[in-house]
Design a protein around this motif. Structure first.
Motif, PDB file in Angstrom:
ATOM      1  N   VAL A  92     -41.074 -20.843 132.773  1.00 54.24           N
ATOM      2  CA  VAL A  92     -41.809 -20.433 133.968  1.00 54.24           C
ATOM      3  C   VAL A  92     -42.158 -21.692 134.767  1.00 54.24           C
ATOM      4  O   VAL A  92     -43.270 -22.208 134.682  1.00 54.24           O
TER       5      VAL A  92
ATOM      6  N   GLY B 139     -50.314 -14.556 134.377  1.00 55.73           N
ATOM      7  CA  GLY B 139     -49.571 -15.321 135.379  1.00 55.73           C
ATOM      8  C   GLY B 139     -50.386 -16.468 135.949  1.00 55.73           C
ATOM      9  O   GLY B 139     -49.879 -17.588 136.120  1.00 55.73           O
TER      10      GLY B 139
ATOM     11  N   ILE C  70     -42.382 -18.354 138.961  1.00 52.90           N
ATOM     12  CA  ILE C  70     -43.478 -17.391 139.021  1.00 52.90           C
ATOM     13  C   ILE C  70     -44.170 -17.385 140.376  1.00 52.90           C
ATOM     14  O   ILE C  70     -44.830 -16.415 140.733  1.00 52.90           O
ATOM     15  N   GLU C  71     -44.003 -18.446 141.173  1.00 53.47           N
ATOM     16  CA  GLU C  71     -44.589 -18.466 142.515  1.00 53.47           C
ATOM     17  C   GLU C  71     -43.765 -17.667 143.519  1.00 53.47           C
ATOM     18  O   GLU C  71     -44.208 -17.463 144.650  1.00 53.47           O
TER      19      GLU C  71
ATOM     20  N   LEU D  43     -42.710 -11.076 135.293  1.00 53.93           N
ATOM     21  CA  LEU D  43     -43.606 -11.187 134.147  1.00 53.93           C
ATOM     22  C   LEU D  43     -44.031  -9.805 133.660  1.00 53.93           C
ATOM     23  O   LEU D  43     -44.169  -9.580 132.444  1.00 53.93           O
TER      24      LEU D  43
ATOM     25  N   SER E 140     -47.654  -5.913 142.373  1.00 55.63           N
ATOM     26  CA  SER E 140     -46.283  -6.369 142.175  1.00 55.63           C
ATOM     27  C   SER E 140     -45.329  -5.243 142.520  1.00 55.63           C
ATOM     28  O   SER E 140     -45.630  -4.066 142.348  1.00 55.63           O
TER      29      SER E 140
ATOM     30  N   ALA F  33     -46.178 -11.599 139.975  1.00 58.14           N
ATOM     31  CA  ALA F  33     -46.082 -11.202 138.570  1.00 58.14           C
ATOM     32  C   ALA F  33     -45.039 -10.133 138.314  1.00 58.14           C
ATOM     33  O   ALA F  33     -45.113  -9.428 137.306  1.00 58.14           O
TER      34      ALA F  33
ATOM     35  N   PRO G 297     -49.516 -16.497 141.533  1.00 54.27           N
ATOM     36  CA  PRO G 297     -48.276 -15.980 140.930  1.00 54.27           C
ATOM     37  C   PRO G 297     -47.829 -14.664 141.532  1.00 54.27           C
ATOM     38  O   PRO G 297     -48.634 -13.856 142.003  1.00 54.27           O
TER      39      PRO G 297
END
Length: 857
Positions: free
Chosen positions: A277, A517, A363-364, A381, A498, A378, A376
């Motif tokens: 990540v 995250g 993750i960004e 994730l 998300s 997510a 983040p």
């Protein structure tokens, strides 16, 4: 006749010259032959044997005599050396004990959180080996491996290293994805929906089989567009190309910490999928992460890349290196997006993990435009979390990773910060960017990996945290916020959205994914190696904006370096401050930092200060918490015109500012409460003598501790009893060094608060583009007229984050008209006075303070 004589004379000269040359060559050969040690030894042995055959005594030969004399000289040298050692040893024993110099150690950064993942913190490291923080240049691995090889391998060490890299087996998961139950269900739903639409439109000829076949073909194309085509041959070729390219681009090499690689090797033996990540800074990150892992003997992961990188030729190479392409925008609403695409993407990720492949995703989301770590996204994730919760995988190891550059490879993001649209990647733009990059020295590059963290351990830990229970279902307006109680879970609730969440996902699950995250981003940001360009840019903007002599600036840089090292940050540069300053100025260039005689100051243009702020923001994120407390303290001083204040007032003001800047910084790890972090910062400011505690109005700390312990033992949960800490008062120190430190901390956040304040003043109904443009124009006008000193405040990112904050507060509504996003003021704040009241919560931190007056002269 004269001509013939001259010709013969020339020929005679040539013969004489050639004869002399032959004689010189023959003499040199004889000299080498008789002076060579091997030839001389051979002749001596032959001579001794011939002399023995002839009955002559060979023990008294001239050469034997010469050897005996040389041997005697060597023995005398050895005797003198031994006597010197004895005398030195005597002096060492009799003299004072001087300890041997210790090697320079880097802090053991990249450790897992001791509160959330104590088992992971202890599992993946060898306690018998001390972590010295050693950094290796991955470009030298081939040279080290083939240093003692043959002539070909020594001179072609990069090629030899790439040819000997381990080949891995990557299973094609596309057939499994097509047969996945979720994909089949999405195909069926899409078929039924299209069949219903066809009947509504009177298309009687449309049959279920025809529509089903068309939807299946579309789903198969979606899966093929997503899927990677990892190839060992492509990996080896790209690794060899990267050797040449990185050597040309990074004059200082590409370093990674030895301890991080060793921890990954130990974790790789566990047999669990490893999910990398990294934070995202450059397009070069895609290749550089895979390149580093591959060269250090680790399995390259499948990399989630935006579909904007699917450009001709280069996109094919990225796919061969493990890239699988995802859409940049996938709406999560049931009225938008493609359910088939979301199901296919989820199935591809889950099947890749179950097949034992490692995974990498940023993750960004996109590259950071400001240099700060972003909050983040997510989505992926959440898919990995689903894979663990439904038993598809037993566990996964999450590895936060960071990349940093002396000089950004992609260039700057000034155009986008000034409101210009992002230029899409094309074949020719990629070619121009590569050519420009290869002809520029970008200094050093660092790629670092944190400790692997068990997803199972993180989930178990976050389920126990009480300050995330009972999530808030409605946004709180600033005047009514009980921030000491609600801020931590309010921030998670506001950010936990998300596009890849399922329809039946609970709020608790979303908040847990968001918390994990944010923890990964926070850990990666804290472990980021700080380059000299980062620290110099921060010092120039926050301590030398009006200019300083080179010697004074080097002294400020040395002080800042010591402070960061004491805080446990990894510094990617060594040597004295003057050398680091010269290197940073060379990397940044004269366009960003001006040098007028001996005075050094930042460039006067908005573009120069925006680019400088990009480098400085890596350090700004480190000082975010103390800067928030210092700014809140200054707002209290300006509001009351007194240098005395209560601790409770400072904590309350700091929490309000934390909420205002919640889109800019992750103040602390989610396992820690923000209020506790604020109290720790206040204690730190007290230890630095920036503020002085007044003992007369406060009970002693021992009494406070004893009262708290007594209440716990008695089981008294009465909250009406006043907390003694609420009566603790402080006085602001007026020492010059304390004032300078407060000024530095206030200047750290001042450009952001200027952008937020201007955005609130120009808030009005209209399209989002117009609101952003009006704020940018106002900031630009204030800067050009010297009403504002901070060119980096002219930032689209800061304006948009302020609008997100106002939307969470319920001040504005953002909606879509056609393809245009628009803004309207919410009904309770339609009047100017009501809007001013709520925006006062931002304006009060952008106060006119005497502390900054010397900087404005």
């Amino acid at each position: 006749m004269d001509t013939m004589i001259s010709v013969w004379t020339m020929v005679e000269h040539v013969r004489v010259a050639s004869g002399a040359a032959e004689l010189a060559i023959f003499t040199a050969i004889l000299y080498w032959f008789f002076t060579s040690s091997r030839v001389a030894d051979m002749l001596e042995v032959v001579g001794e044997r011939v002399g023995g055959w002839c009955g002559r005594d060979t023990s008294s030969s001239l050469r034997q005599a010469v050897r005996a004399r040389k041997r005697q000289q060597e023995y005398s040298k050895l005797d003198s050396t031994a006597n010197c050692r004895k005398s030195s040893l005597f002096r060492i024993k009799e003299g004072p004990v001087i300890p041997a110099p210790e090697p320079q150690l880097r802090p053991p950064s990249g450790l897992a959180c001791g509160r959330c993942a104590p088992v992971s913190r202890e599992s993946w490291q060898d306690h018998k080996v001390r972590d010295t923080g050693a950094v290796i240049n991955i470009l030298d691995i081939g040279r080290q491996n083939f240093a003692n090889g043959g002539v070909v391998s020594r001179y072609l060490c990069d090629l030899a290293q790439c040819c000997n890299l381990c080949a891995y087996d990557y299973k094609d998961v596309v057939p499994n994805v097509v047969k996945d139950e979720s994909v089949a269900q999405a195909i069926e739903e899409a078929t039924q929906e299209e069949l219903a639409k066809a009947k509504e439109n009177g298309q009687s000829g449309a049959s279920y089989a025809t529509i089903r076949k068309r939807v299946e073909a579309r789903a198969l194309k979606v899966v093929q567009d997503i899927s990677s085509a990892m190839s060992n041959n492509v990996l080896k070729f790209v690794a060899w190309v990267c050797h040449k390219a990185v050597r040309r681009v990074a004059g200082g090499g590409c370093g990674t910490r030895v301890a991080g690689v060793e921890r990954l090797r130990r974790a790789n033996a566990a047999g669990l999928p490893v999910v990398f990540v990294p934070l995202h800074r450059s397009h070069f990150d895609y290749i550089l992460m895979t390149f580093t892992l591959y060269l250090t003997g680790l399995r390259p992961p499948l990399v989630a890349a935006g579909d904007n990188m699917r450009i001709p030729f280069f996109g094919w190479f990225l796919r061969g290196c493990g890239a699988f392409y995802i859409r940049r925008r996938v709406e999560g609403s049931e009225y938008h997006g493609d359910p088939t695409y979301k199901s296919a993407l989820r199935a591809y990720i889950l099947n890749s993990l179950s097949a034992g492949n490692n995974l990498e995703f940023f993750i960004e989301g996109g590259r950071t435009r400001t240099g700060k770590p972003q909050t983040p996204k997510a989505g992926i994730l959440s898919v990995i979390m689903d894979a663990y919760l439904d038993g598809t995988i037993d566990d996964a190891l999450l590895v936060p990773a960071t990349l940093n550059y002396d000089k950004l490879v992609d260039g700057n993001f000034v155009r986008e910060q000034l409101g210009m649209p992002k230029q899409m990647e094309t074949f020719w733009s990629a070619l121009r960017g590569i050519w420009r990059t290869l002809n520029t020295n970008h200094g050093s590059i660092r790629v670092d990996f944190n400790q692997p963290i068990s997803l199972k351990e993180l989930v178990t830990s976050f389920q126990k945290y009480q300050h995330y229970k009972a999530p808030i279902e409605t946004c709180l307006t600033p005047p009514n916020n009980n921030l000491a109680v609600n801020l931590d879970r309010q921030i998670l609730y506001n950010h936990s959205h998300s596009s890849l969440y399922g329809a039946d996902v609970s709020t608790d699950h979303k908040m847990m994914v968001e918390a994990i995250g944010r923890h990964l981003v926070y850990d990666a940001a804290q472990a980021t190696a700080l380059m000299c360009t980062n620290v110099v840019s921060y010092v120039v903007l926050c301590e030398a904006r009006r200019g300083l002599p080179a010697a004074a600036l080097a002294a400020r840089l040395a002080a800042r370096t010591r402070d960061l090292a004491a805080a446990g940050r990894d510094l990617a540069y060594t040597g004295d401050a003057a050398t680091a300053l010269r290197h940073a100025l060379e990397m940044l260039g004269r366009g960003l930092i001006r040098r007028e005689g001996d005075i050094i100051r930042p460039g006067t243009s908005i573009a120069a200060q925006l680019e400088l702020a990009y480098y400085a923001n890596t350090v700004v994120a480190h000082y975010a918490a103390p800067a928030i407390v210092a700014t809140a303290l200054e707002s209290l001083i300006c509001a009351s015109s007194s240098t005395e204040f209560r601790q409770s007032e400072l904590v309350s003001a700091s929490l309000q500012l934390c909420e205002v800047l919640s889109h800019e910084f992750i103040i602390c790890a989610p396992c820690q409460r923000i209020q506790d972090q604020i109290l720790d910062v206040i204690d730190s400011l007290e230890s630095q003598q920036l503020i002085i505690k007044d003992k007369s109005d406060a009970v002693l700390e021992e009494q406070q501790w004893s009262r708290r312990m007594a209440r716990r033992l008695e089981g008294d949960d009465d909250d009406d009893r006043p907390d003694p800490t609420q009566r603790v008062t402080y006085t602001v120190s007026d020492k010059p060094e304390a004032v300078a430190e407060r000024q530095r901390l206030v200047l750290t956040l001042r450009p952001l608060l200027e952008a937020y304040s201007v955005t609130c003043r120009h808030l009005q109904a209209g399209t989002m583009k117009d609101v952003v443009k009006n704020s940018l124009d106002s900031l630009t006008e204030d800067f050009t007229q010297n009403k504002m000193l901070y060119g980096e405040a002219v930032s689209t990112d800061a304006i948009r984050n302020c609008l997100r904050l106002l939307r969470q507060w319920g001040v504005i509504h953002v909606y879509t008209e056609g393809k245009t996003r628009a803004v309207r003021i919410a009904e309770p704040y339609a009047s100017a006075s009501a809007l001013e009241d709520v925006c006062h919560n931002v304006h009060k931190f952008n106060m006119n303070t005497p502390l900054l007056e010397p900087s404005n002269k």
